[in-house]
Design a protein around this motif. Structure first.
Motif, PDB file in Angstrom:
ATOM      1  N   GLU A 190       0.979   4.062  -2.969  1.00 20.77           N
ATOM      2  CA  GLU A 190       0.700   5.463  -2.683  1.00 20.77           C
ATOM      3  C   GLU A 190       1.879   6.352  -3.063  1.00 20.77           C
ATOM      4  OE1 GLU A 190      -2.144   6.799  -1.890  1.00 20.77           O
ATOM      5  OE2 GLU A 190      -3.157   4.885  -1.724  1.00 20.77           O
ATOM      6  N   LYS A 210      -6.889   0.228  -5.696  1.00 21.72           N
ATOM      7  CA  LYS A 210      -7.686   1.182  -4.940  1.00 21.72           C
ATOM      8  C   LYS A 210      -9.110   1.147  -5.474  1.00 21.72           C
ATOM      9  CE  LYS A 210      -7.197   5.499  -2.714  1.00 21.72           C
ATOM     10  NZ  LYS A 210      -6.179   6.430  -2.332  1.00 21.72           N
ATOM     11  N   ASN A 262     -11.250   2.472  -0.298  1.00 25.77           N
ATOM     12  CA  ASN A 262     -10.589   1.351   0.356  1.00 25.77           C
ATOM     13  C   ASN A 262      -9.711   0.628  -0.643  1.00 25.77           C
ATOM     14  OD1 ASN A 262     -11.807   1.724   2.924  1.00 25.77           O
ATOM     15  ND2 ASN A 262     -13.690   0.865   2.124  1.00 25.77           N
ATOM     16  N   TYR A 263      -9.090  -0.470  -0.200  1.00 22.48           N
ATOM     17  CA  TYR A 263      -8.196  -1.234  -1.060  1.00 22.48           C
ATOM     18  C   TYR A 263      -8.745  -2.638  -1.262  1.00 22.48           C
ATOM     19  CZ  TYR A 263      -4.931   2.472   0.073  1.00 22.48           C
ATOM     20  OH  TYR A 263      -4.342   3.697   0.230  1.00 22.48           O
ATOM     21  N   GLU A 322      -3.033   3.506  -9.258  1.00 25.75           N
ATOM     22  CA  GLU A 322      -4.317   2.954  -8.809  1.00 25.75           C
ATOM     23  C   GLU A 322      -4.197   1.475  -8.462  1.00 25.75           C
ATOM     24  OE1 GLU A 322      -7.321   4.699  -8.491  1.00 25.75           O
ATOM     25  OE2 GLU A 322      -5.967   6.403  -8.714  1.00 25.75           O
ATOM     26  N   ILE A 344       0.846  -1.202   0.000  1.00 31.38           N
ATOM     27  CA  ILE A 344       0.000   0.000   0.000  1.00 31.38           C
ATOM     28  C   ILE A 344       0.875   1.243   0.000  1.00 31.38           C
ATOM     29  CG2 ILE A 344      -1.621   1.362   1.379  1.00 31.38           C
ATOM     30  CD1 ILE A 344      -2.894  -1.320   2.248  1.00 31.38           C
TER      31      ILE A 344
END
Length: 177
Positions: free
Chosen positions: A143, A165, A170-171, A148, A139
């Motif tokens: 980021e 994403k 949320n993921y 995405e 994550i």
């Protein structure tokens, strides 16, 4: 085409059901045996928007579209148009000799406007190093890159995973076997 229409935190009235069946039913012309297919429609609220999610599992192929709008009927129109654009846009790919066996349930000899037919090609290839990492590290990497999605090797199970994403912020993770 059969319909499985359900609402999450929303009552599906006869008027809504009829409108969905009319709009999504227009897609029947693209299938050889539409009576064998079931369109799964989910209507839900996301903030002030009304989200319509349509999934049509055809043999060897799944059509899916999701649209949100403050007006439910506009969402239904948008998602219907979106799925129709997917079919029309990919007509050339579906009719190629290699893919014809995978889409044998589709009618692909329809006419399309020249503006709809754009030839898409792969414009970039990337070779990535699969460093084992956990979900939190993946994550963070995603980021930092501003992407995405992110592909990584799970440190615990040693399988390839895809972190993405979701529209709700949320993921999600897709794991391979």
């Amino acid at each position: 085409m059969k319909f499985n229409i359900r609402g999450q935190k929303l009552e599906v009235t006869d008027a809504i059901r009829n409108y969905i069946e009319e709009k999504i039913g227009r897609l029947e012309k693209y299938f050889e045996n539409p009576s064998e297919l079931t369109a799964n429609v989910v209507i839900k609220m996301r903030g002030r928007d009304q989200v319509v999610e349509v999934t049509i599992p055809a043999p060897r192929l799944i059509l899916r579209g999701e649209e949100a709008n403050s007006d439910l009927y506009a969402s239904i129109d948008l998602v219907s148009d979106k799925i129709e654009r997917q079919i029309r846009k990919n007509k050339t790919r579906m009719s190629s000799k290699n893919n014809r066996k995978n889409v044998d349930n589709f009618i692909i000899d329809f006419n399309i406007d020249s503006e709809d037919e754009t030839d898409t090609v792969v414009v970039k290839r990337k070779l990535i190093e699969m460093k084992p990492m956990n979900e939190e590290e993946a994550i963070l990497q995603m980021e930092l890159l501003g992407h995405e999605f992110f592909v990584y090797k799970d440190a615990e199970h040693e399988n390839i995973c895809i972190l993405y994403k979701r529209k709700d912020g949320n993921y999600g993770i897709i794991e391979t076997k």
